[in-house]
Scaffold this motif. Sequence first.
Motif, PDB file in Angstrom:
ATOM      1  N   SER A 183       0.829  -1.201   0.000  1.00  0.00           N
ATOM      2  CA  SER A 183       0.000   0.000   0.000  1.00  0.00           C
ATOM      3  C   SER A 183       0.869   1.259   0.000  1.00  0.00           C
ATOM      4  O   SER A 183       1.897   1.317   0.651  1.00  0.00           O
ATOM      5  N   GLN A 184       0.427   2.259  -0.771  1.00  0.00           N
ATOM      6  CA  GLN A 184       1.148   3.528  -0.819  1.00  0.00           C
ATOM      7  C   GLN A 184       0.641   4.501   0.247  1.00  0.00           C
ATOM      8  O   GLN A 184       1.146   5.603   0.376  1.00  0.00           O
ATOM      9  N   ALA A 185      -0.400   4.074   0.992  1.00  0.00           N
ATOM     10  CA  ALA A 185      -0.957   4.952   2.008  1.00  0.00           C
ATOM     11  C   ALA A 185       0.029   5.137   3.155  1.00  0.00           C
ATOM     12  O   ALA A 185       0.808   4.244   3.473  1.00  0.00           O
ATOM     13  N   ARG A 186      -0.019   6.312   3.779  1.00  0.00           N
ATOM     14  CA  ARG A 186       0.851   6.604   4.913  1.00  0.00           C
ATOM     15  C   ARG A 186      -0.012   6.752   6.163  1.00  0.00           C
ATOM     16  O   ARG A 186      -1.144   7.247   6.098  1.00  0.00           O
ATOM     17  N   GLU A 187       0.543   6.371   7.289  1.00  0.00           N
ATOM     18  CA  GLU A 187      -0.197   6.486   8.540  1.00  0.00           C
ATOM     19  C   GLU A 187      -0.441   7.958   8.855  1.00  0.00           C
ATOM     20  O   GLU A 187       0.470   8.778   8.842  1.00  0.00           O
ATOM     21  N   LEU A 188      -1.690   8.290   9.123  1.00  0.00           N
ATOM     22  CA  LEU A 188      -2.064   9.655   9.474  1.00  0.00           C
ATOM     23  C   LEU A 188      -2.395   9.714  10.958  1.00  0.00           C
ATOM     24  O   LEU A 188      -3.174   8.911  11.461  1.00  0.00           O
ATOM     25  N   ILE A 189      -1.812  10.669  11.639  1.00  0.00           N
ATOM     26  CA  ILE A 189      -2.022  10.843  13.076  1.00  0.00           C
ATOM     27  C   ILE A 189      -2.791  12.138  13.278  1.00  0.00           C
ATOM     28  O   ILE A 189      -2.326  13.214  12.901  1.00  0.00           O
ATOM     29  N   ASP A 190      -3.990  12.044  13.855  1.00  0.00           N
ATOM     30  CA  ASP A 190      -4.795  13.226  14.124  1.00  0.00           C
ATOM     31  C   ASP A 190      -4.602  13.667  15.570  1.00  0.00           C
ATOM     32  O   ASP A 190      -4.496  12.836  16.481  1.00  0.00           O
ATOM     33  N   GLY A 191      -4.566  14.972  15.794  1.00  0.00           N
ATOM     34  CA  GLY A 191      -4.412  15.483  17.146  1.00  0.00           C
ATOM     35  C   GLY A 191      -4.993  16.869  17.277  1.00  0.00           C
ATOM     36  O   GLY A 191      -5.443  17.480  16.296  1.00  0.00           O
ATOM     37  N   ILE A 192      -4.994  17.354  18.506  1.00  0.00           N
ATOM     38  CA  ILE A 192      -5.440  18.716  18.778  1.00  0.00           C
ATOM     39  C   ILE A 192      -4.529  19.307  19.837  1.00  0.00           C
ATOM     40  O   ILE A 192      -4.320  18.718  20.896  1.00  0.00           O
ATOM     41  N   ASP A 193      -3.945  20.452  19.537  1.00  0.00           N
ATOM     42  CA  ASP A 193      -3.048  21.141  20.445  1.00  0.00           C
ATOM     43  C   ASP A 193      -3.847  22.254  21.124  1.00  0.00           C
ATOM     44  O   ASP A 193      -4.311  23.190  20.477  1.00  0.00           O
ATOM     45  N   THR A 194      -4.012  22.145  22.433  1.00  0.00           N
ATOM     46  CA  THR A 194      -4.822  23.105  23.177  1.00  0.00           C
ATOM     47  C   THR A 194      -3.976  24.061  24.007  1.00  0.00           C
ATOM     48  O   THR A 194      -4.476  24.711  24.920  1.00  0.00           O
ATOM     49  N   SER A 195      -2.697  24.156  23.713  1.00  0.00           N
ATOM     50  CA  SER A 195      -1.815  24.974  24.541  1.00  0.00           C
ATOM     51  C   SER A 195      -1.931  26.464  24.248  1.00  0.00           C
ATOM     52  O   SER A 195      -1.477  27.285  25.042  1.00  0.00           O
ATOM     53  N   GLY A 196      -2.508  26.845  23.120  1.00  0.00           N
ATOM     54  CA  GLY A 196      -2.660  28.251  22.777  1.00  0.00           C
ATOM     55  C   GLY A 196      -4.057  28.761  23.096  1.00  0.00           C
ATOM     56  O   GLY A 196      -4.896  28.051  23.669  1.00  0.00           O
ATOM     57  N   ALA A 197      -4.320  29.992  22.722  1.00  0.00           N
ATOM     58  CA  ALA A 197      -5.634  30.588  22.974  1.00  0.00           C
ATOM     59  C   ALA A 197      -6.739  29.870  22.209  1.00  0.00           C
ATOM     60  O   ALA A 197      -7.881  29.828  22.660  1.00  0.00           O
ATOM     61  N   TYR A 198      -6.411  29.294  21.045  1.00  0.00           N
ATOM     62  CA  TYR A 198      -7.372  28.552  20.239  1.00  0.00           C
ATOM     63  C   TYR A 198      -6.907  27.099  20.102  1.00  0.00           C
ATOM     64  O   TYR A 198      -5.732  26.858  19.796  1.00  0.00           O
ATOM     65  N   PRO A 199      -7.785  26.118  20.328  1.00  0.00           N
ATOM     66  CA  PRO A 199      -7.410  24.732  20.037  1.00  0.00           C
ATOM     67  C   PRO A 199      -7.131  24.578  18.541  1.00  0.00           C
ATOM     68  O   PRO A 199      -7.903  25.061  17.705  1.00  0.00           O
ATOM     69  N   VAL A 200      -6.024  23.936  18.198  1.00  0.00           N
ATOM     70  CA  VAL A 200      -5.627  23.769  16.801  1.00  0.00           C
ATOM     71  C   VAL A 200      -5.640  22.279  16.461  1.00  0.00           C
ATOM     72  O   VAL A 200      -4.909  21.496  17.058  1.00  0.00           O
ATOM     73  N   GLU A 201      -6.478  21.909  15.501  1.00  0.00           N
ATOM     74  CA  GLU A 201      -6.546  20.522  15.049  1.00  0.00           C
ATOM     75  C   GLU A 201      -5.523  20.306  13.943  1.00  0.00           C
ATOM     76  O   GLU A 201      -5.383  21.150  13.046  1.00  0.00           O
ATOM     77  N   TYR A 202      -4.839  19.172  14.000  1.00  0.00           N
ATOM     78  CA  TYR A 202      -3.810  18.906  13.000  1.00  0.00           C
ATOM     79  C   TYR A 202      -3.855  17.448  12.566  1.00  0.00           C
ATOM     80  O   TYR A 202      -4.479  16.587  13.203  1.00  0.00           O
TER      81      TYR A 202
END
Length: 502
Positions: free
Chosen positions: A6-25
């Motif tokens: 498979s050519q697919a790559r593992e994708l890791i989802d997260g959310i960084d809440t350390s700033g004023a706005y939660p950032v999803e990545y």
Amino acid sequence: MPKAPSQARELIDGIDTSGAYPVEYRFTHAKGGNRHLVVVFANFGVTDDYGWSNGVLNPVRANILWIRDRFNGMRSYYLCEGMDFSLEQSVIGVISRVMNALDLTPDRVTLWGGSKGGSAALYFGMRYGFGNIVSIVPQFLIGTYLKTVHPKTARFMLGEGAPEQNVRALDAIIPDLVRSGVARQANIYLLSSPQDEQYTEQVEPFIGLFQGYDNFNFIYSESPYITKHSEVTRRNVPFLMGLVNMLADGLPPRLGTVRNGYEEPDRDTSAIAAYLSETSRNKPSALSLPVVTHPVPDSELPTDGVYFTGIAPGAVRVSLWEHGKFLGSPSVAADGTWSWKLSKPWSKGKHQVKVVAWDAAGGHTKGVLVPFTTVAGAAAAAGTAVPAQPTARFDAAPTGGRLPAPAVQTPGAYEQVPTAVVRFTGLAQGAAQVGFRAGGTLLGGSPVAVDGRWAWDSGWPWQEGRHTVEVFAVDAAGNESPATLVPFAVAHTTAGATPYGY
């Protein structure tokens, strides 16, 4: 015959809440130990707000970080809400933390995006001194474009009514950056086309500003097969994939001596693994699943009569989501109870909200799904008020009580604080506690003395740049006052420090 790998790559989802706005990545590791990071910004046409995440970047050898442009349910060009640029600071904070965890320097980072994402790549790349910028059919006049094409986003970013002075301010941020001469050494690749309906107003007048930029490259894509804005990117995907891999390999297309390859497959990856673990949405927790006592599953509620209450023993907060959209994150009282209400009516129709409990270490439970349906009509006041909790609650909805907004003595409005430690002080007569929010996220709270005085220190260093904090008071019955807005700026760069080490 064996299947091809498979050519697919593992994708890791997260959310960084350390700033004023939660950032999803979303993140995927490099291939073969490649020592480069590509940061991807989304365009308006992406339904889940992760641009270029449909597999087209699989051939790219670098680490890839996608950042979602959904803040309080809205798009933002990764810049601001109501001209509050603490949203921008939250985004650059995540990029910096990932870069540092990978032990990379800014010259080993490529900022990448098309259209809205192309504007973000150009702005963040130049503003924060990254080495490579790939900007595909961007908008230079962001304010004008929003007001004429995306009025809903304009209200979110510019404020109600999209005031003309805010339109002009947002129009100026990219052209002014270019005029200032910053990032003259960056490898900048700007792709556009005369067949793009936005070219004449949004790109062509600004090309001349890059005179004197050592490594500015303008890719002028002209083809009878290009008939509109979105087709410029599609017609150039093979070229763009080749370009990003050259950048990842340390071979920017320019004259001079360069290093090929630059791969370290055996390099220690514990730092980036730790960051991904800390911010991952899949971190396990010993907490029990949260219990939602209201709404009852499959209930029917008026659009203005939806509130949430429940129990989450041992948790410090719960977070609420709908179809991947962050709604809110109320704190949990000592007895395990929590409550939350959206600040505006819900849209009519079926909804399914997921509630997740979080512990103090950042671990969380699986989500508990709460399906319900909203219908038109006003709710009886007694039936829609969030029940009072036994202790003062910072997450409760405003009740319309007579408690006045707290007075804030420090920091002063628009003050520039020359330190990473920001201390808030003030008066809140008649209050039991004061609370602090930024971008809808609860930051903390402080008890109020008998004479009304209070003081609060977050306990963490604030990111450099502009911030706006809401300070509100809560009385012993749980009634919340109107908020006092405190805009201020932090400037704590010291000798030898860089704006990347948040």
